[in-house]
Design a protein around this motif. Structure first.
Motif, PDB file in Angstrom:
ATOM      1  N   GLY A   1      41.119  32.329   2.512  1.00  0.00           N
ATOM      2  CA  GLY A   1      40.521  30.999   2.463  1.00  0.00           C
ATOM      3  C   GLY A   1      41.538  29.907   2.213  1.00  0.00           C
ATOM      4  O   GLY A   1      41.204  28.823   1.737  1.00  0.00           O
ATOM      5  N   GLN A   2      42.813  30.177   2.551  1.00  0.00           N
ATOM      6  CA  GLN A   2      43.878  29.207   2.263  1.00  0.00           C
ATOM      7  C   GLN A   2      43.857  27.981   3.167  1.00  0.00           C
ATOM      8  O   GLN A   2      44.676  27.074   2.992  1.00  0.00           O
ATOM      9  CB  GLN A   2      45.258  29.877   2.307  1.00  0.00           C
ATOM     10  N   PHE A   3      42.921  27.916   4.122  1.00  0.00           N
ATOM     11  CA  PHE A   3      42.727  26.699   4.909  1.00  0.00           C
ATOM     12  C   PHE A   3      41.551  25.875   4.384  1.00  0.00           C
ATOM     13  O   PHE A   3      41.166  24.873   4.983  1.00  0.00           O
ATOM     14  CB  PHE A   3      42.472  27.034   6.386  1.00  0.00           C
ATOM     15  N   GLY A   4      40.980  26.332   3.252  1.00  0.00           N
ATOM     16  CA  GLY A   4      39.805  25.636   2.737  1.00  0.00           C
ATOM     17  C   GLY A   4      38.564  25.947   3.547  1.00  0.00           C
ATOM     18  O   GLY A   4      37.596  25.189   3.523  1.00  0.00           O
ATOM     19  N   LEU A   5      38.586  27.067   4.263  1.00  0.00           N
ATOM     20  CA  LEU A   5      37.470  27.494   5.105  1.00  0.00           C
ATOM     21  C   LEU A   5      37.141  28.949   4.802  1.00  0.00           C
ATOM     22  O   LEU A   5      38.029  29.732   4.436  1.00  0.00           O
ATOM     23  CB  LEU A   5      37.835  27.351   6.587  1.00  0.00           C
TER      24      LEU A   5
ATOM     25  N   LEU B   1      44.519  16.200  -6.876  1.00  0.00           N
ATOM     26  CA  LEU B   1      45.032  17.483  -6.427  1.00  0.00           C
ATOM     27  C   LEU B   1      43.892  18.403  -6.007  1.00  0.00           C
ATOM     28  O   LEU B   1      42.942  18.619  -6.775  1.00  0.00           O
ATOM     29  CB  LEU B   1      45.843  18.133  -7.551  1.00  0.00           C
ATOM     30  N   PHE B   2      43.989  18.933  -4.795  1.00  0.00           N
ATOM     31  CA  PHE B   2      42.973  19.832  -4.261  1.00  0.00           C
ATOM     32  C   PHE B   2      43.606  21.203  -4.003  1.00  0.00           C
ATOM     33  O   PHE B   2      44.770  21.297  -3.604  1.00  0.00           O
ATOM     34  CB  PHE B   2      42.393  19.267  -2.965  1.00  0.00           C
ATOM     35  N   VAL B   3      42.809  22.265  -4.223  1.00  0.00           N
ATOM     36  CA  VAL B   3      43.338  23.623  -4.118  1.00  0.00           C
ATOM     37  C   VAL B   3      42.392  24.509  -3.312  1.00  0.00           C
ATOM     38  O   VAL B   3      41.202  24.213  -3.171  1.00  0.00           O
ATOM     39  CB  VAL B   3      43.547  24.247  -5.517  1.00  0.00           C
ATOM     40  N   CYS B   4      42.943  25.601  -2.799  1.00  0.00           N
ATOM     41  CA  CYS B   4      42.133  26.628  -2.145  1.00  0.00           C
ATOM     42  C   CYS B   4      42.974  27.890  -2.025  1.00  0.00           C
ATOM     43  O   CYS B   4      44.189  27.864  -2.214  1.00  0.00           O
ATOM     44  CB  CYS B   4      41.634  26.166  -0.772  1.00  0.00           C
TER      45      CYS B   4
ATOM     46  N   LYS C   1      37.360  29.312  -1.318  1.00  0.00           N
ATOM     47  CA  LYS C   1      37.363  29.147   0.133  1.00  0.00           C
ATOM     48  C   LYS C   1      37.053  27.723   0.573  1.00  0.00           C
ATOM     49  O   LYS C   1      36.959  27.453   1.769  1.00  0.00           O
ATOM     50  CB  LYS C   1      36.351  30.117   0.751  1.00  0.00           C
ATOM     51  N   LYS C   2      36.881  26.816  -0.373  1.00  0.00           N
ATOM     52  CA  LYS C   2      36.627  25.414  -0.059  1.00  0.00           C
ATOM     53  C   LYS C   2      37.582  24.566  -0.877  1.00  0.00           C
ATOM     54  O   LYS C   2      37.788  24.821  -2.074  1.00  0.00           O
ATOM     55  CB  LYS C   2      35.177  25.053  -0.390  1.00  0.00           C
ATOM     56  N   LEU C   3      38.201  23.570  -0.243  1.00  0.00           N
ATOM     57  CA  LEU C   3      39.123  22.700  -0.981  1.00  0.00           C
ATOM     58  C   LEU C   3      38.416  22.105  -2.199  1.00  0.00           C
ATOM     59  O   LEU C   3      37.356  21.475  -2.074  1.00  0.00           O
ATOM     60  CB  LEU C   3      39.648  21.592  -0.073  1.00  0.00           C
TER      61      LEU C   3
END
Length: 590
Positions: free
Chosen positions: A156-160, A199-202, A223-225
């Motif tokens: 989920g490193q694309f925020g998806l 700051l956003f993470v995933c 899996k979501k930013l």
């Protein structure tokens, strides 16, 4: 020869022949090809399967673990940055194109570089500003501040959701309004910083490496930013990611700026010396750097290096292959100083850099690590050549330093109650000639040449503004700068006004004209270049900004005119940027 030290795993790939696979003390790194020892290193990027050395001349060589052949030159021109991740490599050119290879990038031929920026569906978003490699993934930051991901999304490193999209062979838009991307060469987790310092993470969170806190520790994959709510106070300077932990460098905002160091994640490697996971960023305190200014941090798979202003190299984490350079293979749960017997710092320590690979480390001299624009270099040359100086400052010993009012007016902070020149003089009056020159070089170029001096002048300069934006303000403030635009270029249908300073910075034609010894010192000239007004306006905007306006439609006729105009105005030093950006924009529009 380059100053470059190497220590750690000397295999996958083999970097130094006739040396053991574990090098536990820093040793001088030498290229087998003596010609390469004469080149100046700009950047080193390394992971578990390859290492790339980028030189100042825009050439790069790669060492590969799956090849028995000698290191080979990468056949891509004008390389600006390289990045190596777990089984992938990416190359950023000065034109803003990105070429990459890897099994999740180009499965049919994983060892062949392909242009992945050209695969972005939005043609207006294909000029890339920065690249970062992670574990089987590559991230692109566009000039429009949008982030794209390509490769594996298994964590989920694309925020998806990875079930919906396990991987992609085309860049996919992840987030807009991003200023920086942070990940690691073996990491499946990601940090994105926006212009508001949010700051956003995933991605992977099984060890708490995303810093989301105790309440999210059961979620092993995000899996979501997601926005981090508990960031330490201050400005985020850097975030580096290991396989199961993350470190963060924060600069506080008190009158005496200082950088603090934080980490979270797997306790074996997070440097806190505690036998427990850390689920939010926690300060690492050490007497080794509590009174030092931290210049740079770097993280490999499971080890961390810190470089300080007092020429200290400090490390912690895994040391299985000697990647901490301590002379043994004992792991370190807290920071330890690394002795550097074979390296004498022969320049300002800020010109040295650290780079951690999978289980290896480099410390190397490189005043070229940052990608400086033509405008920054032009401003430095303007200051050094002392042409058309119209203001002077006196050092503590009475030496005189000359500068340019127009440049200082826009580089110095306008919120100083109009006492900006006086405040600068007050600072210079207490400095040596060497320190004073460094101060002016930092004001003109926005480079941190001397960190200690930089933080003395930070409050009086526009430290967060790029040089392109500074010079563009001179262009945009038409009414305010009417008197400063002291030279006219007459064309068939229109007059164009410029400050002479800007023209002598950017054009050797006008520099030669203004500095000639002839008696003709008029402030007006007729342009006989026979360029169309549209092409001339592209030059005008470029001269101030290093940019091409988004709304400009590029035709083959304009490209032909610009190519001739570059020679006419003697703008050859900007040629790779201007001409190739035009070509790139033309291709995207068509």
């Amino acid at each position: 020869m380059n100053d470059c030290l190497f220590f750690g795993r000397n295999e996958y790939p083999k970097l130094i022949k006739n040396k053991p696979n574990k090098i536990t003390k820093p040793i001088q790194f030498k290229f087998e090809n003596e010609n390469e020892n004469e080149k100046q290193i700009k950047q080193i990027s390394s992971a578990d399967f390859s290492t790339i050395f980028l030189f100042k001349n825009g050439k790069a060589i790669e060492y590969l673990n799956y090849s028995n052949e000698n290191p080979s030159e990468i056949q891509i021109e004008n390389i600006q940055k390289v990045t190596v991740g777990y089984r992938n490599e990416a190359i950023l050119t000065i034109e803003g194109n990105v070429f990459a290879k890897g099994k999740d990038i180009n499965p049919e031929n994983p060892n062949k570089f392909i242009n992945i920026s050209s695969l972005i569906e939005d043609t207006n978003d294909r000029i890339i500003q920065d690249i970062v490699s992670g574990r089987n993934s590559i991230y692109l930051l566009t000039s429009n501040q949008n982030v794209y991901g390509i490769g594996s999304n298994d964590s989920g490193q694309f925020g998806l959701d990875s079930i919906t999209l396990e991987k992609t062979e085309k860049p996919i838009l992840m987030m807009k309004n991003v200023s920086k991307i942070f990940t690691g060469n073996t990491s499946s987790h990601l940090f994105l910083l926006n212009s508001n310092q949010e700051l956003f993470v995933c991605g992977n969170n099984y060890s708490g490496q995303l810093g989301l806190g105790e309440s999210r520790k059961e979620e092993i994959k995000i899996k979501k930013l997601t926005k981090i709510q508990n960031i330490p106070k201050g400005k985020i300077i850097d975030i580096q990611c290991g396989y199961a932990y993350s470190v963060m460098l924060i600069e506080n905002e008190n009158p005496n700026p200082k950088r603090k160091f934080y980490s979270c994640g797997f306790f074996h490697y997070n440097g806190l010396g505690k036998n427990e996971f850390t689920y939010e960023f926690t300060e690492i305190k050490s007497s080794l750097f509590e009174n030092d200014y931290i210049l740079e941090i770097s993280v490999g798979n499971s080890h961390t290096l810190i470089l300080t202003s007092n020429s200290k190299l400090i490390g912690f984490g895994s040391n299985t292959y000697g990647q901490l350079g301590t002379g043994n293979t004992k792991n370190q749960s807290i920071p330890i100083k690394i002795e550097l017997p074979e390296l004498r710092f022969n320049e300002d320590i800020s010109n040295y850099h650290i780079s951690c690979g999978f289980s290896k480390s480099f410390l190397y001299y490189s005043p070229f690590l940052s990608s400086f624009s033509n405008l920054e270099e032009d401003l430095i040359k303007l200051f050094e050549r002392k042409e058309f100086c119209d203001i002077s400052f006196k050092t503590e010993n009475g030496e005189i330093i000359e500068a340019h009012k127009l440049i200082l007016k826009y580089r110095l902070n306008q919120n100083q109650n109009q006492n900006q020149f006086e405040k600068l003089q007050e600072i210079i009056s207490k400095k040596s000639i060497k320190e004073s020159n460094q101060i002016f070089e930092m004001i003109y170029s926005n480079r941190i040449i001397n960190p200690k001096l930089y933080y003395e002048i930070k409050e009086i300069i526009n430290s967060n503004e790029k040089i392109e934006e500074t010079i563009k303000r001179i262009y945009l403030n038409e009414n305010e700068n009417e008197n400063e635009k002291d030279f006219i270029i007459e064309r068939k249908e229109k007059q164009y006004k410029f400050p002479k300073l800007i023209l002598i910075m950017r054009s050797e034609l006008y520099r030669g004209m203004f500095l000639s010894v002839t008696e003709d010192k008029s402030n007006k000239v007729t342009d006989y270049s026979e360029l169309s007004n549209k092409s001339f306006q592209i030059f005008e905007y470029w001269i101030y900004s290093n940019q091409i306006k988004d709304e400009i439609q590029i035709t083959q006729e304009i490209i032909n005119e610009i190519e001739i105009g570059i020679d006419y105005f003697q703008l050859n030093q900007t040629y790779p940027n201007l001409f190739d950006l035009l070509i790139n924009k033309f291709n995207n529009q068509n």
